[in-house]
Design a protein around this motif. Structure first.
Motif, PDB file in Angstrom:
ATOM      1  N   HIS A   1       0.838  -1.205   0.000  1.00 57.66           N
ATOM      2  CA  HIS A   1       0.000   0.000   0.000  1.00 57.66           C
ATOM      3  C   HIS A   1       0.867   1.246   0.000  1.00 57.66           C
ATOM      4  O   HIS A   1       1.956   1.235   0.566  1.00 57.66           O
ATOM      5  CB  HIS A   1      -0.898   0.025   1.259  1.00 57.66           C
ATOM      6  N   PRO A   2       0.355   2.342  -0.566  1.00 53.05           N
ATOM      7  CA  PRO A   2       1.116   3.593  -0.503  1.00 53.05           C
ATOM      8  C   PRO A   2       1.233   4.075   0.948  1.00 53.05           C
ATOM      9  O   PRO A   2       0.428   3.688   1.797  1.00 53.05           O
ATOM     10  CB  PRO A   2       0.261   4.583  -1.301  1.00 53.05           C
ATOM     11  N   GLU A   3       2.235   4.907   1.181  1.00 52.47           N
ATOM     12  CA  GLU A   3       2.489   5.440   2.528  1.00 52.47           C
ATOM     13  C   GLU A   3       1.296   6.282   3.016  1.00 52.47           C
ATOM     14  O   GLU A   3       0.807   6.093   4.123  1.00 52.47           O
ATOM     15  CB  GLU A   3       3.754   6.310   2.460  1.00 52.47           C
ATOM     16  N   THR A   4       0.812   7.167   2.141  1.00 47.04           N
ATOM     17  CA  THR A   4      -0.260   8.078   2.572  1.00 47.04           C
ATOM     18  C   THR A   4      -1.640   7.438   2.415  1.00 47.04           C
ATOM     19  O   THR A   4      -1.927   6.811   1.400  1.00 47.04           O
ATOM     20  CB  THR A   4      -0.241   9.398   1.750  1.00 47.04           C
ATOM     21  N   GLY A   5      -2.436   7.632   3.447  1.00 48.57           N
ATOM     22  CA  GLY A   5      -3.826   7.186   3.381  1.00 48.57           C
ATOM     23  C   GLY A   5      -4.034   5.706   3.670  1.00 48.57           C
ATOM     24  O   GLY A   5      -5.165   5.218   3.596  1.00 48.57           O
ATOM     25  N   HIS A   6      -2.984   4.957   3.932  1.00 52.45           N
ATOM     26  CA  HIS A   6      -3.129   3.524   4.200  1.00 52.45           C
ATOM     27  C   HIS A   6      -2.336   3.166   5.444  1.00 52.45           C
ATOM     28  O   HIS A   6      -1.131   3.447   5.499  1.00 52.45           O
ATOM     29  CB  HIS A   6      -2.586   2.691   3.034  1.00 52.45           C
ATOM     30  N   SER A   7      -2.989   2.550   6.412  1.00 53.57           N
ATOM     31  CA  SER A   7      -2.272   2.159   7.617  1.00 53.57           C
ATOM     32  C   SER A   7      -2.842   0.855   8.160  1.00 53.57           C
ATOM     33  O   SER A   7      -4.052   0.716   8.355  1.00 53.57           O
ATOM     34  CB  SER A   7      -2.372   3.298   8.655  1.00 53.57           C
ATOM     35  N   CYS A   8      -1.913  -0.082   8.386  1.00 50.97           N
ATOM     36  CA  CYS A   8      -2.304  -1.390   8.920  1.00 50.97           C
ATOM     37  C   CYS A   8      -2.960  -1.189  10.289  1.00 50.97           C
ATOM     38  O   CYS A   8      -3.957  -1.836  10.616  1.00 50.97           O
ATOM     39  CB  CYS A   8      -1.035  -2.234   9.045  1.00 50.97           C
ATOM     40  N   GLU A   9      -2.402  -0.259  11.058  1.00 55.28           N
ATOM     41  CA  GLU A   9      -2.921  -0.022  12.407  1.00 55.28           C
ATOM     42  C   GLU A   9      -4.359   0.511  12.354  1.00 55.28           C
ATOM     43  O   GLU A   9      -5.216   0.086  13.113  1.00 55.28           O
ATOM     44  CB  GLU A   9      -1.985   0.933  13.171  1.00 55.28           C
ATOM     45  N   ARG A  10      -4.613   1.444  11.404  1.00 57.44           N
ATOM     46  CA  ARG A  10      -5.990   1.963  11.325  1.00 57.44           C
ATOM     47  C   ARG A  10      -6.959   0.838  10.948  1.00 57.44           C
ATOM     48  O   ARG A  10      -8.064   0.743  11.480  1.00 57.44           O
ATOM     49  CB  ARG A  10      -6.113   3.101  10.313  1.00 57.44           C
ATOM     50  N   ARG A  11      -6.524  -0.014  10.048  1.00 57.08           N
ATOM     51  CA  ARG A  11      -7.408  -1.110   9.621  1.00 57.08           C
ATOM     52  C   ARG A  11      -7.729  -2.021  10.813  1.00 57.08           C
ATOM     53  O   ARG A  11      -8.868  -2.441  11.008  1.00 57.08           O
ATOM     54  CB  ARG A  11      -6.737  -1.897   8.488  1.00 57.08           C
ATOM     55  N   LYS A  12      -6.704  -2.296  11.631  1.00 54.80           N
ATOM     56  CA  LYS A  12      -6.948  -3.130  12.820  1.00 54.80           C
ATOM     57  C   LYS A  12      -7.885  -2.408  13.780  1.00 54.80           C
ATOM     58  O   LYS A  12      -8.782  -3.017  14.373  1.00 54.80           O
ATOM     59  CB  LYS A  12      -5.615  -3.464  13.507  1.00 54.80           C
ATOM     60  N   GLU A  13      -7.711  -1.088  13.926  1.00 49.16           N
ATOM     61  CA  GLU A  13      -8.584  -0.316  14.806  1.00 49.16           C
ATOM     62  C   GLU A  13     -10.027  -0.343  14.266  1.00 49.16           C
ATOM     63  O   GLU A  13     -10.980  -0.440  15.037  1.00 49.16           O
ATOM     64  CB  GLU A  13      -8.050   1.120  14.947  1.00 49.16           C
ATOM     65  N   CYS A  14     -10.176  -0.282  12.950  1.00 50.66           N
ATOM     66  CA  CYS A  14     -11.522  -0.366  12.358  1.00 50.66           C
ATOM     67  C   CYS A  14     -12.177  -1.707  12.722  1.00 50.66           C
ATOM     68  O   CYS A  14     -13.380  -1.759  13.025  1.00 50.66           O
ATOM     69  CB  CYS A  14     -11.454  -0.234  10.842  1.00 50.66           C
ATOM     70  N   LEU A  15     -11.395  -2.790  12.694  1.00 45.07           N
ATOM     71  CA  LEU A  15     -11.964  -4.102  13.047  1.00 45.07           C
ATOM     72  C   LEU A  15     -12.437  -4.105  14.501  1.00 45.07           C
ATOM     73  O   LEU A  15     -13.505  -4.645  14.815  1.00 45.07           O
ATOM     74  CB  LEU A  15     -10.922  -5.210  12.813  1.00 45.07           C
ATOM     75  N   ARG A  16     -11.649  -3.457  15.369  1.00 44.11           N
ATOM     76  CA  ARG A  16     -12.078  -3.383  16.780  1.00 44.11           C
ATOM     77  C   ARG A  16     -13.342  -2.531  16.916  1.00 44.11           C
ATOM     78  O   ARG A  16     -14.250  -2.855  17.670  1.00 44.11           O
ATOM     79  CB  ARG A  16     -10.935  -2.830  17.653  1.00 44.11           C
ATOM     80  N   ALA A  17     -13.414  -1.429  16.134  1.00 44.65           N
ATOM     81  CA  ALA A  17     -14.596  -0.552  16.187  1.00 44.65           C
ATOM     82  C   ALA A  17     -15.842  -1.305  15.706  1.00 44.65           C
ATOM     83  O   ALA A  17     -16.931  -1.160  16.276  1.00 44.65           O
ATOM     84  CB  ALA A  17     -14.364   0.699  15.339  1.00 44.65           C
TER      85      ALA A  17
END
Ligand code: SAH
Ligand code: SF4
Length: 373
Positions: A179-195
């Motif tokens: 994934h590109p550096e901007t706008g993509h984050s593994c951590e955010r995706r994991k946080e979305c799963l928790r949300a």
């Protein structure tokens, strides 16, 4: 370490029994006898936990407009050769009608990722519309990417019951390469799963299988990640290159490559069934792209869900996540009949008229209710 039959016995003794080393051994063995034993144990566990039968969700590809630029995907924002579309409210309701007439009691609304107030309200209106149209008899799954917890809650309140958000690759370093550096984050995706978990969804995740640079160790860690997330549903599929995507550039979709990717996909399904026991596992379209009977083989490897595509055929041409995506020239009725025949041929039935909720979700919500008195 134990041989494969010892690993299978340990896996069957309880969910999440295996170590990363054992999962890796399960995935990596090339011995044909071992492979058959793994597949048969996973299929027997599918029968024990989910019964004989295949749950169905009609798949509606509602938009290919996407803010993300995932390096493997054919409809990523950087691909200027894609004709972008967004189905209207009326169009989506017409598709929901096709799902109802087909006898499926679940549908998936999938699309590119858009984060905007306008989009949030549009999806909420669609969800209310489907509830009204079906009198609550259709269970809706969303697969619309990363959103804030408030948006997930709003869509849940409007009637969505399941959400699919693949982690794609749980190792942060591999994730960065894809994934590109901007706008993509593994951590955010994991946080979305928790949300999604907090907002009460049945939560599905998954990965692409057979990505360049991905090892059996990565895949074993992905399976452990699914367990740590306590996922209810798993949707995984083999990676298939797209000519306009940087990941996989130069890979030719030869019969040998397709055969290897399919085999890897089937191995992952069996390993996930043996590790997690009672989750819903989808036998995805990417398996069918690699072999005409790919989805049926996915069921025999331990999967229990199929998502027939009901999107209008002329729209499907604009939703090519990867090359060779099947069903481009089929209409919903003919593909349903063909699927029915092929599922009967493997001794299974299509479960018309059922939500097909995840047994894992039922078990964990019952346990939580008991804990709360
Ligand atoms: N935009 C949403 C949902 C649509 S994309 C999201 O990304 O969550 C649905 C899935 O298509 C993705 O999760 C990804 O795993 C899969 N996909 C994308 N490109 C692919 C490729 N080249 N091969 C196989 N699967 C691919
Ligand atoms: Fe967009 Fe999903 Fe494709 Fe990524 S995988 S570019 S989020 S449609």
């Amino acid at each position: 370490m134990k041989g494969i039959s010892g690993i299978i016995d340990k896996a069957l003794s309880r969910p999440r029994a295996l170590s990363a080393d054992e999962l890796e051994a399960l995935l990596a063995s090339d011995d044909e006898g071992d492979r058959r034993a793994v597949r048969e144990a996973a299929y027997a566990l599918k029968l024990a936990k989910c019964g004989r039968g295949v749950s169905l969700r009609g798949l509606i590809e509602m938009s290919n407009v996407c803010a993300k630029n995932c390096y493997y995907c054919g409809i990523r924002s950087g691909n200027r050769d894609v004709r972008r579309f967004k189905l209207s409210y009326e169009d989506i309701m017409r598709h929901a009608g096709i799902v109802m007439r087909s006898g499926y009691a679940s549908l998936v609304l999938q699309g590119g990722e858009v984060e905007s107030r306008e989009n949030t309200e549009f999806v909420a209106k669609v969800l209310r519309g489907i509830q009204e149209l079906s009198g609550g008899s259709i269970g809706v799954t969303l697969s619309l990417g990363e959103q804030t917890e408030e948006v997930y809650a709003e869509w849940r309140a409007a009637g969505a019951r399941r959400y699919l958000l693949r982690i794609e690759e749980s190792d942060p370093e591999m994730y960065r390469k894809l994934h590109p550096e901007t706008g993509h984050s593994c951590e955010r995706r994991k946080e979305c799963l928790r949300a999604l978990r907090r907002t009460g969804y049945q939560v599905g995740t998954g990965v692409m299988i057979g990505l360049p640079g991905q090892t059996f160790r990565h895949l074993a860690s992905d399976i452990i990640f699914f367990g740590d997330m306590d996922a209810d549903m798993i949707g995984m599929g083999p990676f298939i290159p797209h000519h306009a995507a940087p990941v996989g550039k130069g890979i030719c979709l030869t019969p040998e490559y397709a055969g290897r990717q399919l085999e890897l996909g089937l191995r992952m399904i069996s390993a996930v069934r043996l590790y997690l026991h009672d989750v819903n596992i989808a036998s995805t379209t990417a398996l069918q792209a690699l072999a005409p009977d790919g989805r049926e083989r996915g069921i025999l490897a331990g999967a229990n869900v199929i998502m027939p595509n009901v999107t209008d055929t002329e729209r499907r041409r604009d939703y090519l996540l990867y090359e060779n995506k099947p069903g481009i020239d089929e209409n919903a009725d003919s593909s349903r009949k063909a699927l029915e025949d092929s599922i009967h041929a493997i001794g299974e039935d299509l479960l018309y008229g059922r939500f097909g909720d995840s047994p894992h979700y039922a078990a964990r919500t019952a346990a939580a209710a008991e804990r709360n008195g």
